[in-house]
Design an enzyme around this catalytic site. Structure first.
Site, PDB file in Angstrom:
ATOM      1  N   HIS A 111       0.803  -1.233   0.000  1.00 26.83           N
ATOM      2  CA  HIS A 111       0.000   0.000   0.000  1.00 26.83           C
ATOM      3  C   HIS A 111       0.836   1.282   0.000  1.00 26.83           C
ATOM      4  CE1 HIS A 111       0.845  -0.810   4.223  1.00 26.83           C
ATOM      5  NE2 HIS A 111       0.640   0.468   4.468  1.00 26.83           N
ATOM      6  N   LYS A 115       5.815   5.615  -1.023  1.00 33.72           N
ATOM      7  CA  LYS A 115       6.597   6.438  -0.096  1.00 33.72           C
ATOM      8  C   LYS A 115       8.074   6.504  -0.492  1.00 33.72           C
ATOM      9  CE  LYS A 115       3.776   6.532   4.050  1.00 33.72           C
ATOM     10  NZ  LYS A 115       3.619   6.046   5.433  1.00 33.72           N
ATOM     11  N   HIS A 164      -6.124   3.801  -0.866  1.00 34.06           N
ATOM     12  CA  HIS A 164      -6.172   3.476   0.568  1.00 34.06           C
ATOM     13  C   HIS A 164      -6.295   4.695   1.482  1.00 34.06           C
ATOM     14  CE1 HIS A 164      -1.731   4.035   0.307  1.00 34.06           C
ATOM     15  NE2 HIS A 164      -1.751   4.199   1.619  1.00 34.06           N
ATOM     16  N   HIS A 165      -6.184   5.921   0.908  1.00 33.68           N
ATOM     17  CA  HIS A 165      -6.408   7.123   1.739  1.00 33.68           C
ATOM     18  C   HIS A 165      -7.672   7.880   1.340  1.00 33.68           C
ATOM     19  CE1 HIS A 165      -2.905   7.017   4.317  1.00 33.68           C
ATOM     20  NE2 HIS A 165      -2.146   6.724   3.273  1.00 33.68           N
ATOM     21  N   ASP A 193      -5.423  -0.198   8.374  1.00 29.69           N
ATOM     22  CA  ASP A 193      -4.268   0.711   8.438  1.00 29.69           C
ATOM     23  C   ASP A 193      -4.403   1.639   9.654  1.00 29.69           C
ATOM     24  OD1 ASP A 193      -1.856   1.672   7.419  1.00 29.69           O
ATOM     25  OD2 ASP A 193      -2.816   3.153   6.121  1.00 29.69           O
TER      26      ASP A 193
HETATM   27 FE   LIG Z   1      -0.432   5.301   2.980  1.00 29.37          FE
END
Ligand SMILES: [Fe+2]
Length: 249
Positions: A111, A115, A164-165, A193
């Protein structure tokens, strides 16, 4: 034709019928043996195919884990976050009666792969982010989506990575999807999460207990998270998550 000739002819017919019958039986037995041999070959081919498919799945999973671990190696404080949160996600999906295939599980594991595109100074900043920093940080789902874009076996995984956000009320990112427009596995994952984020130490705050995390998630059900998924999560006892957490730590 005298009776003796008739008798002999009858015996010939019986003998010939018997011979034909015996031949038919032999042929039928040979056909059966052949069919059994085909069936056995087919079973062997299936067995080998299944073993190859399992091997392939294992290789895919090992590759995905290597990638997830590479992301986490930078982000030391989360400590096996990806594996833990993936297991939480599977447990919550199970409670909600939502099927999760291996592609979706890979999405759970990967996920935060995006980053890798967020600078350390932002990723590890202990204080609040400036609007510009927040902009960079919140690009990680689309960066992740781009990274995985051409990997065919991760099609469903990409959906989790990208969404996912998102938030149930439509104020999340990157696409500001709302309600059921958010893919269901991304909705499941968002709860998992958050549960993991709340129950592990972060640079900006210490972990809370399972009960407090449960209360927090209840408060944001229907705004941040899909209420049906939060309800399913509430049917799973804290001990189940604790066991998952201890098993992975
Ligand atoms: Fe994330």
């Amino acid at each position: 034709m005298n009776p003796s000739t008739r008798g002999s002819a009858g015996q010939d017919t019986v003998a010939s019928l018997r011979a034909r019958l015996a031949r038919s039986e032999r042929e039928a037995a040979a056909r059966q043996r052949q069919l059994e041999a085909y069936a056995s070959d087919l079973r062997e081919v299936f067995k080998q195919e299944r073993a190859r498919a399992q091997e392939l799945r294992r290789s895919y999973k090992a590759t995905v884990l290597a990638l997830a671990n590479a992301v986490e190696a930078r982000d030391a404080y989360t400590g096996r976050h990806a594996q833990r949160v993936a297991a939480f996600g599977l447990r919550i999906a199970h409670a909600a009666g939502i099927a999760v295939d291996s592609q979706v599980e890979f999405g759970f594991l990967l996920h935060d792969v995006g980053k890798v595109g967020v600078p350390d100074a932002i990723l590890f900043k202990p204080g609040p982010l400036t609007p510009d920093e927040y902009g960079l940080m919140s690009a990680h789902p689309t960066i992740g989506w781009e990274i995985l874009r051409h990997v065919d076996f991760l099609d469903d995984a990409k959906i989790v990575v990208r969404h996912h956000h998102e938030r149930w009320d439509g104020t999340g990112y990157p696409d500001r999807l709302a309600g059921e427009a958010i893919p269901v596995h991304a909705r499941v994952f968002a709860v998992a999460d958050a549960l993991d984020a709340l129950t592990t130490d972060r640079p900006y705050r210490t972990a809370v207990g399972w009960a407090e995390a449960r209360a927090t998630l209840r408060e944001v059900s229907g705004t941040q998270f899909d209420p049906a998924i939060v309800s399913a999560y509430h049917t799973v006892p804290d001990e189940a998550f604790e066991r998952i957490s201890e098993g992975i730590a």
